[in-house]
Design an enzyme around this catalytic site. Sequence first.
Site, PDB file in Angstrom:
ATOM      1  N   GLY A   1       6.121  -4.098   2.999  1.00 47.88           N
ATOM      2  CA  GLY A   1       5.908  -4.527   4.371  1.00 47.88           C
ATOM      3  C   GLY A   1       4.424  -4.746   4.588  1.00 47.88           C
ATOM      4  O   GLY A   1       3.698  -5.148   3.688  1.00 47.88           O
ATOM      5  N   CYS A   2       3.955  -4.450   5.765  1.00 45.08           N
ATOM      6  CA  CYS A   2       2.546  -4.632   6.099  1.00 45.08           C
ATOM      7  C   CYS A   2       1.673  -3.835   5.139  1.00 45.08           C
ATOM      8  O   CYS A   2       1.854  -2.632   4.983  1.00 45.08           O
ATOM      9  CB  CYS A   2       2.305  -4.171   7.535  1.00 45.08           C
ATOM     10  SG  CYS A   2       0.580  -4.230   8.017  1.00 45.08           S
ATOM     11  N   PHE A   3       0.729  -4.507   4.495  1.00 44.19           N
ATOM     12  CA  PHE A   3      -0.088  -3.801   3.503  1.00 44.19           C
ATOM     13  C   PHE A   3      -0.979  -2.739   4.121  1.00 44.19           C
ATOM     14  O   PHE A   3      -1.405  -1.808   3.441  1.00 44.19           O
ATOM     15  CB  PHE A   3      -0.880  -4.732   2.593  1.00 44.19           C
ATOM     16  CG  PHE A   3      -1.659  -5.849   3.232  1.00 44.19           C
ATOM     17  CD1 PHE A   3      -2.254  -5.742   4.475  1.00 44.19           C
ATOM     18  CD2 PHE A   3      -1.813  -7.041   2.543  1.00 44.19           C
ATOM     19  CE1 PHE A   3      -2.991  -6.787   5.020  1.00 44.19           C
ATOM     20  CE2 PHE A   3      -2.537  -8.097   3.070  1.00 44.19           C
ATOM     21  CZ  PHE A   3      -3.127  -7.959   4.318  1.00 44.19           C
ATOM     22  N   TRP A   4      -1.272  -2.818   5.398  1.00 46.46           N
ATOM     23  CA  TRP A   4      -2.072  -1.784   6.065  1.00 46.46           C
ATOM     24  C   TRP A   4      -1.422  -0.414   5.893  1.00 46.46           C
ATOM     25  O   TRP A   4      -2.112   0.582   5.716  1.00 46.46           O
ATOM     26  CB  TRP A   4      -2.215  -2.057   7.541  1.00 46.46           C
ATOM     27  CG  TRP A   4      -2.988  -3.262   7.933  1.00 46.46           C
ATOM     28  CD1 TRP A   4      -3.798  -4.033   7.141  1.00 46.46           C
ATOM     29  CD2 TRP A   4      -3.034  -3.835   9.225  1.00 46.46           C
ATOM     30  NE1 TRP A   4      -4.335  -5.055   7.878  1.00 46.46           N
ATOM     31  CE2 TRP A   4      -3.886  -4.959   9.162  1.00 46.46           C
ATOM     32  CE3 TRP A   4      -2.434  -3.518  10.439  1.00 46.46           C
ATOM     33  CZ2 TRP A   4      -4.153  -5.752  10.273  1.00 46.46           C
ATOM     34  CZ3 TRP A   4      -2.708  -4.311  11.533  1.00 46.46           C
ATOM     35  CH2 TRP A   4      -3.558  -5.417  11.458  1.00 46.46           C
ATOM     36  N   CYS A   5      -0.092  -0.370   5.973  1.00 46.30           N
ATOM     37  CA  CYS A   5       0.629   0.912   5.912  1.00 46.30           C
ATOM     38  C   CYS A   5       0.841   1.408   4.492  1.00 46.30           C
ATOM     39  O   CYS A   5       1.326   2.525   4.308  1.00 46.30           O
ATOM     40  CB  CYS A   5       1.979   0.786   6.623  1.00 46.30           C
ATOM     41  SG  CYS A   5       1.817   0.542   8.394  1.00 46.30           S
TER      42      CYS A   5
END
Length: 178
Positions: free
Chosen positions: A11-15
């Site tokens: 999913g979102c690479f930030w997480c």
Amino acid sequence: MAIEKAMFAGGCFWCMVQPFDQLPGIKAIVSGYSGGHTKNPTYEQVKTGETGHYEVVEITYDSEQFPYSKLLELYWPQIDPTDDGGQFQDRGSQYRTAIFYYTEEQKQLAEASKAELNNSNRFNKPIVTAILPASTFYRAEEEHQDFYKKQPKAYKQDRAQSGRDEFIAMNWKENKPR
């Protein structure tokens, strides 16, 4: 030292940075894009879902200190492995989950861990996380690197809105099957 690379889409690479960051043997975690057909993609291009790329993290690690199997154990509880349409509030092909392998050993370990999870009865749907050969990794723009450190307020707000933490708490805490 045996320095290797691993690549995960969750999913979102930030997480996907913070769970792996600052662990013994982890040398670097870089947010980026992989698996698509557009050369040198930008965030704006990838978020359209038209480049074929996944948002990924590339992890450089010392496999003697932190074996690949431990990376896999840490990876699975960060995601919903049954969702092939994205992750949590982030929808689209760029947010699908995947394990990109660099070696035959990584492929075998990833496939075995996926089979084990599928057979665990933890989920009542099949595990759809792809296991794919690593392809060209494109580093994301600097503002996306270590986002949780650079923009802690925005990171926490985005994560809270996503539903990721609630899913993890419900499905992964104490590693108990549901």
